[in-house]
Design a protein around this motif. Structure first.
Motif, PDB file in Angstrom:
ATOM      1  N   GLY A 267       0.865  -1.180   0.000  1.00 39.77           N
ATOM      2  CA  GLY A 267       0.000   0.000   0.000  1.00 39.77           C
ATOM      3  C   GLY A 267       0.897   1.224   0.000  1.00 39.77           C
ATOM      4  N   THR A 268       0.526   2.232   0.784  1.00 37.78           N
ATOM      5  CA  THR A 268       1.363   3.413   0.950  1.00 37.78           C
ATOM      6  C   THR A 268       2.742   2.981   1.427  1.00 37.78           C
ATOM      7  OG1 THR A 268      -0.634   4.523   1.643  1.00 37.78           O
ATOM      8  CG2 THR A 268       1.439   5.667   2.047  1.00 37.78           C
ATOM      9  N   GLY A 311       4.099   2.088  -2.096  1.00 32.74           N
ATOM     10  CA  GLY A 311       3.380   2.782  -3.159  1.00 32.74           C
ATOM     11  C   GLY A 311       3.563   4.294  -3.074  1.00 32.74           C
ATOM     12  N   ALA A 312       3.926   4.781  -1.904  1.00 28.85           N
ATOM     13  CA  ALA A 312       4.148   6.228  -1.734  1.00 28.85           C
ATOM     14  C   ALA A 312       5.289   6.720  -2.625  1.00 28.85           C
ATOM     15  CB  ALA A 312       4.437   6.551  -0.272  1.00 28.85           C
ATOM     16  N   GLN A 315       3.661   7.677  -5.700  1.00 28.45           N
ATOM     17  CA  GLN A 315       2.994   8.977  -5.533  1.00 28.45           C
ATOM     18  C   GLN A 315       3.998  10.108  -5.708  1.00 28.45           C
ATOM     19  OE1 GLN A 315       1.237   8.757  -1.632  1.00 28.45           O
ATOM     20  NE2 GLN A 315      -0.200   7.167  -2.250  1.00 28.45           N
ATOM     21  N   GLY A 412      -2.703  -1.940  -3.112  1.00 31.75           N
ATOM     22  CA  GLY A 412      -2.886  -1.209  -4.370  1.00 31.75           C
ATOM     23  C   GLY A 412      -1.769  -1.424  -5.373  1.00 31.75           C
ATOM     24  N   ALA A 413      -0.504  -1.436  -4.921  1.00 34.06           N
ATOM     25  CA  ALA A 413       0.616  -1.549  -5.855  1.00 34.06           C
ATOM     26  C   ALA A 413       0.806  -2.988  -6.333  1.00 34.06           C
ATOM     27  CB  ALA A 413       1.892  -1.016  -5.217  1.00 34.06           C
ATOM     28  N   ASN A 416       0.397  -4.071  -9.985  1.00 36.04           N
ATOM     29  CA  ASN A 416       1.478  -3.825 -10.936  1.00 36.04           C
ATOM     30  C   ASN A 416       2.243  -5.139 -11.199  1.00 36.04           C
ATOM     31  OD1 ASN A 416       4.058  -3.120 -12.005  1.00 36.04           O
ATOM     32  ND2 ASN A 416       3.747  -1.014 -11.306  1.00 36.04           N
TER      33      ASN A 416
HETATM   34  N1  LIG Z   1      -0.149   0.276 -10.781  1.00 31.50           N
HETATM   35  C1  LIG Z   1       0.504   0.694  -9.684  1.00 31.50           C
HETATM   36  N2  LIG Z   1       1.838   0.534  -9.584  1.00 31.50           N
HETATM   37  C2  LIG Z   1       2.510   0.916  -8.486  1.00 31.50           C
HETATM   38  N3  LIG Z   1       1.920   1.491  -7.425  1.00 31.50           N
HETATM   39  C3  LIG Z   1       0.602   1.683  -7.479  1.00 31.50           C
HETATM   40  C4  LIG Z   1      -0.184   1.301  -8.598  1.00 31.50           C
HETATM   41  N4  LIG Z   1      -1.478   1.603  -8.322  1.00 31.50           N
HETATM   42  C5  LIG Z   1      -1.489   2.160  -7.084  1.00 31.50           C
HETATM   43  N5  LIG Z   1      -0.242   2.210  -6.575  1.00 31.50           N
HETATM   44  C6  LIG Z   1       0.164   2.733  -5.242  1.00 31.50           C
HETATM   45  O1  LIG Z   1      -0.545   1.985  -4.264  1.00 31.50           O
HETATM   46  C7  LIG Z   1      -0.867   2.825  -3.147  1.00 31.50           C
HETATM   47  C8  LIG Z   1      -2.334   2.670  -2.806  1.00 31.50           C
HETATM   48  O2  LIG Z   1      -2.592   1.363  -2.382  1.00 31.50           O
HETATM   49  P1  LIG Z   1      -3.624   1.059  -1.186  1.00 31.50           P
HETATM   50  O3  LIG Z   1      -3.558  -0.413  -0.934  1.00 31.50           O
HETATM   51  O4  LIG Z   1      -4.936   1.670  -1.540  1.00 31.50           O
HETATM   52  O5  LIG Z   1      -2.896   1.861  -0.024  1.00 31.50           O
HETATM   53  P2  LIG Z   1      -3.338   2.296   1.462  1.00 31.50           P
HETATM   54  O6  LIG Z   1      -4.241   1.196   1.982  1.00 31.50           O
HETATM   55  O7  LIG Z   1      -2.036   2.392   2.196  1.00 31.50           O
HETATM   56  O8  LIG Z   1      -4.019   3.633   1.322  1.00 31.50           O
HETATM   57  C9  LIG Z   1      -0.511   4.240  -3.546  1.00 31.50           C
HETATM   58  O9  LIG Z   1       0.656   4.608  -2.843  1.00 31.50           O
HETATM   59  C10 LIG Z   1      -0.229   4.179  -5.054  1.00 31.50           C
HETATM   60  O10 LIG Z   1       0.842   5.027  -5.429  1.00 31.50           O
END
Ligand SMILES: Nc1ncnc2c1ncn2[C@@H]1O[C@H](COP(=O)(O)OP(=O)(O)O)[C@@H](O)[C@H]1O
Ligand SMILES: O=P(O)(O)OC[C@H](O)CO
Length: 496
Positions: A267-268, A311-312, A315, A412-413, A416
């Protein structure tokens, strides 16, 4: 909806949004609602949430999924809760009003207190008893800060007028109309105040932080009927029957039920947890030893590694560098080059978490030449996410003696595919993504559903887990070792 069909309502209270998901008996999400809420940054390094807003947003999304699915509250067999962990709330028992904003897990304001406790030689004691480290990440020093900074708070706490809780406690308190002040063992184990071996609040650690025990919630199992929500919130008095910290819930949702099974959430940040069964294994590599869940009287433990920038980092590519417009674009961009062309990204934007724990380290982009393009930087960003996770797994395998067969992934990531291929390459381990990636909410639903007989056994829920895609390692051991060695050298240079 089939007539008479029953559901489990999962509340997933995360760092940036509150979500509610309604699961059916096959473990499929049937309705989802999500609401973001405000992040407050009153000073550099401080992060706060409005606890009332958290409760309201959580209630709103719970109501919204019932509406969307067009079902009566009576069709909900139980509520399960998974929550952002460590975030600290202090409220007045008489009115239910918070005395201050919730101090979020990311908040660094108690770094000086942690340093003072370390200088006084207390780290070994905290670590042996709580399984954690002296870092501002955990709730204990945040609660001490509140008691030190709110006038008369410690006195009022001693007189039993105040209540402390992590977000699970706060939600259950509100859902139950102030009748239940509880936390489950997995959340308690993130406070720095809980003895993970004795399975109880620890008098010595409480004394070291001068925290009155009158503040504390009762610690309960992660899957049992605790009580019911007030009928007026959702239209019926639904049993509240499952609670776990979000990363522990995700481990359950990934069906990592046997010792040695491991999941990583991208995630983040990234959170990797290895189930170590009934053994609380101390880490020689500055990982955390934490309660995974308590089922009946049996406590399971995990080794955990957390990295702050997962994933941050993507961002940052989007918002800081502007080299992509949306996170989803990073995969194609990084795929347009064969490798990072010698570029390394050290993602210490907020210091480095496990296994380095260097709060003062700062990020760096090294190895650039005139030929470096934004595609190389994007590739280096994906490498950095996977390399940090490789460090965690190496430490975990060392601590536990387990050689991992496969890593289950979500977050989220984890959508990928290139990132997951790089991860498999760098680990030399198969990486597996399940079909349902809402594993946090699913885990909370499973815990609640098991308590009310909606599902029969952990094996029953594990049988729902299905593979979406498998990523096999595709580089040689020699190349893997070379890449990991280069990374270690770069990190050491960055934190020297
Ligand atoms: N296709 C992708 N490739 C890499 N990172 C991604 C992709 N899609 C989303 N993200 C990253 O995943 C994170 C969101 O995932 P999520 O599980 O919703 O996080 P959280 O629960 O911590 O809010 C964000 O930091 C975003 O940049
Ligand atoms: O809300 P998330 O998914 O970012 O998870 C936060 C963790 O529980 C912090 O320990």
């Amino acid at each position: 909806m089939t007539p008479g069909e029953q559901f489990i309502l999962a509340l997933d209270q995360g760092t940036t949004s509150s979500r509610a998901i309604l699961f059916d008996h096959a473990g499929n999400p049937r309705a989802v609602a999500q609401r973001e809420f405000a992040q407050h940054f009153p000073q550099p390094g401080w992060v706060e949430h409005d606890a009332e807003e958290i409760w309201q947003s959580q209630l709103d999304v719970a109501r919204s999924v019932l509406q969307q699915a067009n079902i009566e509250a009576h069709a909900v067999a139980a509520i399960g809760i998974a929550n952002q962990r460590e975030t600290t709330v202090l409220w007045e028992r008489a009115t239910g009003r918070p005395l201050y904003r919730a101090i979020v897990w990311q908040d660094r304001r108690t770094a000086p207190l942690c340093e003072a406790l370390r200088a006084a030689g207390h780290e070994a004691e905290f670590s042996a008893r709580s399984g954690l480290l002296l870092d501002p990440y955990f709730s204990g020093t945040k609660l001490a800060w509140l008691l030190d900074n709110i006038p008369d708070a410690r006195g009022r706490a001693r007189r039993g007028e105040l209540a402390f809780g992590t977000i699970d406690s706060w939600l259950v308190w509100n859902l139950s109309g102030g009748r239940l002040h509880i936390t489950d063992a997995s959340n308690a184990s993130r406070t720095l105040l809980y003895n993970i071996h004795a399975n109880d609040w620890d008098d010595e650690l409480l004394a070291l932080l001068d925290i009155p025990p009158e503040l504390l919630p009762r610690v309960v199992a992660s899957s049992t009927v605790y009580g019911e929500c007030d009928a007026h919130w959702l239209g019926a008095a639904i049993p509240i029957a499952g609670i776990a910290g979000d990363q522990q819930a995700a481990t359950f949702g990934q069906a990592c039920l046997a010792p040695g099974m491991t999941k990583n959430t991208y995630g983040t940040g990234c959170f990797m947890l290895m189930n170590t069964g009934q053994q609380a294994i101390p880490s020689a590599h500055r990982l955390l030893t934490t309660v995974l869940w308590k089922l009946g009287t049996e406590t399971s433990y995990a080794l955990e590694g957390s990295v702050f920038m997962g994933g941050a980092i993507i961002q940052w590519l989007r918002d800081g560098l502007g080299i992509i417009q949306a996170a989803g674009e990073v995969e194609a961009l990084a795929m347009s080059v064969a490798d990072s062309g010698g570029v390394t990204l050290i993602p210490a934007f907020a210091g480095l978490g496990a296994p380095w724990w260097k709060p003062d380290a700062r990020a760096a982009l090294t190895g650039m030449t005139r030929g470096t393009t934004r595609a190389h930087i994007a590739r280096a960003a994906l490498d950095a996410i996977a390399l940090q996770s490789a460090d965690l797994l190496a430490a975990m395998e060392n601590d536990s003696g387990v050689r991992l067969a496969e890593l289950r992934v979500d977050g989220g990531a984890a959508h990928n595919n290139l990132l997951l291929q790089i991860q498999a390459d760098l680990l030399g381990v198969t990486v597996v993504r399940p079909r349902v990636t809402e594993t946090t909410a699913l885990g909370a639903a499973y815990l609640a559903g098991l308590a009310v007989g909606f599902w029969q056994s952990p094996e029953d829920v594990a049988s729902h887990w299905q593979i979406d895609r498998r990523f096999e390692p595709s580089i040689s051991d020699t190349e893997r070792r070379a890449r990991l060695t280069r990374w270690q050298q770069e990190i050491k240079r960055a934190i020297a």
